[in-house]
Design an enzyme around this catalytic site. Structure first.
Site, PDB file in Angstrom:
ATOM      1  N   LYS A  81       0.848  -1.192   0.000  1.00 49.41           N
ATOM      2  CA  LYS A  81       0.000   0.000   0.000  1.00 49.41           C
ATOM      3  C   LYS A  81       0.886   1.245   0.000  1.00 49.41           C
ATOM      4  CE  LYS A  81      -3.981   1.705   2.686  1.00 49.41           C
ATOM      5  NZ  LYS A  81      -4.838   1.420   3.875  1.00 49.41           N
ATOM      6  N   SER A 156      -9.555   0.781   2.924  1.00 46.82           N
ATOM      7  CA  SER A 156      -8.791   1.638   2.034  1.00 46.82           C
ATOM      8  C   SER A 156      -7.620   0.930   1.347  1.00 46.82           C
ATOM      9  CB  SER A 156      -8.245   2.830   2.818  1.00 46.82           C
ATOM     10  OG  SER A 156      -7.335   2.385   3.813  1.00 46.82           O
ATOM     11  N   SER A 180      -9.860  -1.356   7.033  1.00 46.42           N
ATOM     12  CA  SER A 180      -9.195  -1.185   5.732  1.00 46.42           C
ATOM     13  C   SER A 180      -8.363  -2.370   5.261  1.00 46.42           C
ATOM     14  CB  SER A 180      -8.311   0.068   5.764  1.00 46.42           C
ATOM     15  OG  SER A 180      -9.109   1.222   5.723  1.00 46.42           O
TER      16      SER A 180
END
Lengths: 470, 65
Positions: A81, A156, A180
């Protein structure tokens, strides 16, 4: 063993490289080939760095030839990420504001994986500043779900979920402040570990809410998550909130049976208003756990809606505080939904925020008392399978908060309590969308969750299924 | 604890140094309102000596089945 190295699990590929059945270059090339095939459909990567990755792979192969393996993941290519600082690399945090931000240090979690021998494929897409549960991103476009390109990945950690599911990377770091890691795991059919608050250092990870943020992996199996957690967990002088609790042998825990364990199923909240397919898969998951020897009992939990509300108050204020300077100087550079949610934090008085923080201890004690007779609790990752991109593209409209709250309903309470939770692929809908379950445990007892997850994965094959390009 | 009105939100945001217009204040009121309502039963009921750090104490207390 698969002829296509990218289709192996993290554990399998690490062994294959160590035993020289595949070179790091062959493995890296296999991932890059799949990225080339899938990226136009998924938008899972923020940046792909093929030349650097292959050069690093060659260096890893040369070191191995000389007997100089760096660690347990020597030569394994990964992507994470795009919020983990990596010195000298652009780290966008999914935002326009940090489009050109070059990190000057490397996050502790990432450094520990590098120390184990991993190499970098590039960086993965994410929701702007990790503040959203769907996977939409105003600046870089939505990430698509490889099981249904018209569907969301969840967020996310949207790129992490999508890329691991499509076998573009063997694993990926995500972060979990309100769900997330677990939502992309649920929606994309991968295994995701939300760690206990403090289990893994947050140093060098973009902050959203310092009281709720956690670092964790998404991978194909519970065993892979165990391997990664063991490498990353533990105290860190750069993060005083990283706990000094002992780091057990998580991989060893995955070999244990679940016979005789007691697993709780809540009598309310987590079983209310479920999509019928999620309800069916929850029942089937419970049946598998029973067949593997676990005792299933009903548990009466304290009011989980209050935990959700408290979590909202905490994250809203802490996120607004982190972003205050940019809210003043660059409000036009945020996407509409993220701006709205950051502005929410401005409306919460300090006393309300501190009441929400003061209640955390008693709320955790009440939860632990309610689950006292169990080893873990099982609940769905979300009440629904992945919605479509169109129906969840709500921006800052009047229905936005309702959509966000519905998706995060089963994940936020866990963040507020700081507990660990393992999301495991548990079935598929009739239309082929994955559904995951969360196994929630006690603080710092990730070993129990990984044990349960691994036993479930020995008895099922949902984690082994691979999406086909449309 | 009652949820703040758009007018109150506008005033709070001004004090915070990040002014918002009436439209944004209304949107924020709708967005954050449910959190205030959900926490209302807890707000104003906590004992005097309770500190946020009690969370860490509970978290690190060894608990077994």
């Amino acid at each position: 063993m698969s002829a296509e190295p990218a289709l192996l699990s993290l554990t399998e590929v690490a062994q294959a490289i160590a035993q020289k059945r595949f070179s790091s270059r062959e493995v890296t090339k296999s991932c890059l080939d799949r990225i080339e095939q899938w990226q136009p459909r998924l938008n899972a990567f923020m940046a792909v760095e093929p030349d650097e990755a292959l050069a690093a792979a060659d260096a890893a192969d040369a070191a191995l030839a000389k007997g100089n393996a760096r660690g347990a993941l020597h030569g394994v290519p990964l992507a994470h990420k795009d919020m983990y600082y990596d010195a000298g690399k652009i780290v966008t945090c999914g935002s326009k504001i940090r489009r050109d931000f070059v990190a000057t240090s490397t996050s502790t979690a990432l450094q520990r994986l590098k120390d184990a021998g991993t190499i970098r494929l590039g960086s993965l897409q994410m929701v702007e500043f990790a503040y959203g549960p769907t996977g939409h991103n105003t600046h870089y476009g939505a990430v698509h779900n490889p099981w249904g390109l018209d569907h969301i990945t969840g967020g996310s950690s949207s790129g992490s979920g999508s890329a691991v599911a499509a076998r573009l990377t063997f694993a990926a770091l995500g972060s979990d402040t309100g769900g997330s890691i677990r939502m992309p795991a649920h929606f994309c059919g991968v295994t995701g570990l939300k760690t206990t608050y403090g289990r893994i250092s947050r140093a060098g990870a973009m902050p959203l809410s310092q009281s709720l943020d956690t670092v964790g992996p998404l991978a194909r199996t519970a065993l892979d998550c165990a391997l990664l957690l063991g490498l990353m967990a533990g105290a860190d002088p750069h993060d005083p909130t990283a706990a000094a609790e002992p780091v057990p042998d998580y991989v060893a825990a995955t070999r244990e049976s679940i016979k005789g364990l007691t697993i709780g199923v809540p009598s309310a909240f987590y079983v209310d208003d479920l999509d019928p397919e999620v309800e069916r898969i929850l029942d089937e998951t419970i049946s598998v756990l029973k067949r593997e020897g676990a005792n299933i009992v009903q548990v009466e939990l304290p009011d989980q809606r209050q935990l959700t509300a408290a979590a909202q108050l905490v994250v809203a204020v802490e996120a607004a505080a982190f972003h205050k300077r940019w809210l003043i100087e660059r409000p036009q550079d945020y996407g509409p939904q993220v701006l709205m949610r950051l502005q929410n934090g401005l409306a919460i008085p300090g006393v309300s925020y501190l009441e929400a923080m003061r209640w955390r201890g008693p709320a955790l004690a009440a939860y632990l008392a309610a689950v006292a007779g169990t080893d873990a609790v099982i609940v769905p990752g979300a009440p629904v399978p992945a919605p479509t991109l169109a129906e969840s593209d709500v921006g800052n409209g009047p229905g936005a908060e309702a959509v966000i709250q519905r998706l995060t309903r089963f994940t936020r309470p866990v963040n507020y309590l700081g507990l660990p939770s393992l999301a495991i692929p548990s079935g598929f809908t009739k239309t082929g969308l994955p559904v995951g379950m969360q196994v929630i445990g006690r603080s710092f007892d990730e070993a129990m969750l990984l044990r349960i997850g691994a036993a479930f994965q020995r008895a099922t094959d949902f984690h082994e299924r691979v999406p086909e390009p449309a | 604890m009652t949820k703040p009105t758009p007018k109150e939100i506008k005033a709070i945001a001004d004090v915070a140094g990040v002014p918002v217009d009436a439209e944004v204040a209304t949107r924020v009121a709708n967005s954050i309102g449910p959190a205030f309502e959900g926490f209302a039963a807890i707000a104003g009921t906590l004992p005097f000596d309770l500190e946020p750090a009690s969370f860490v104490v509970v978290q690190t207390t060894k608990v077994s089945k």
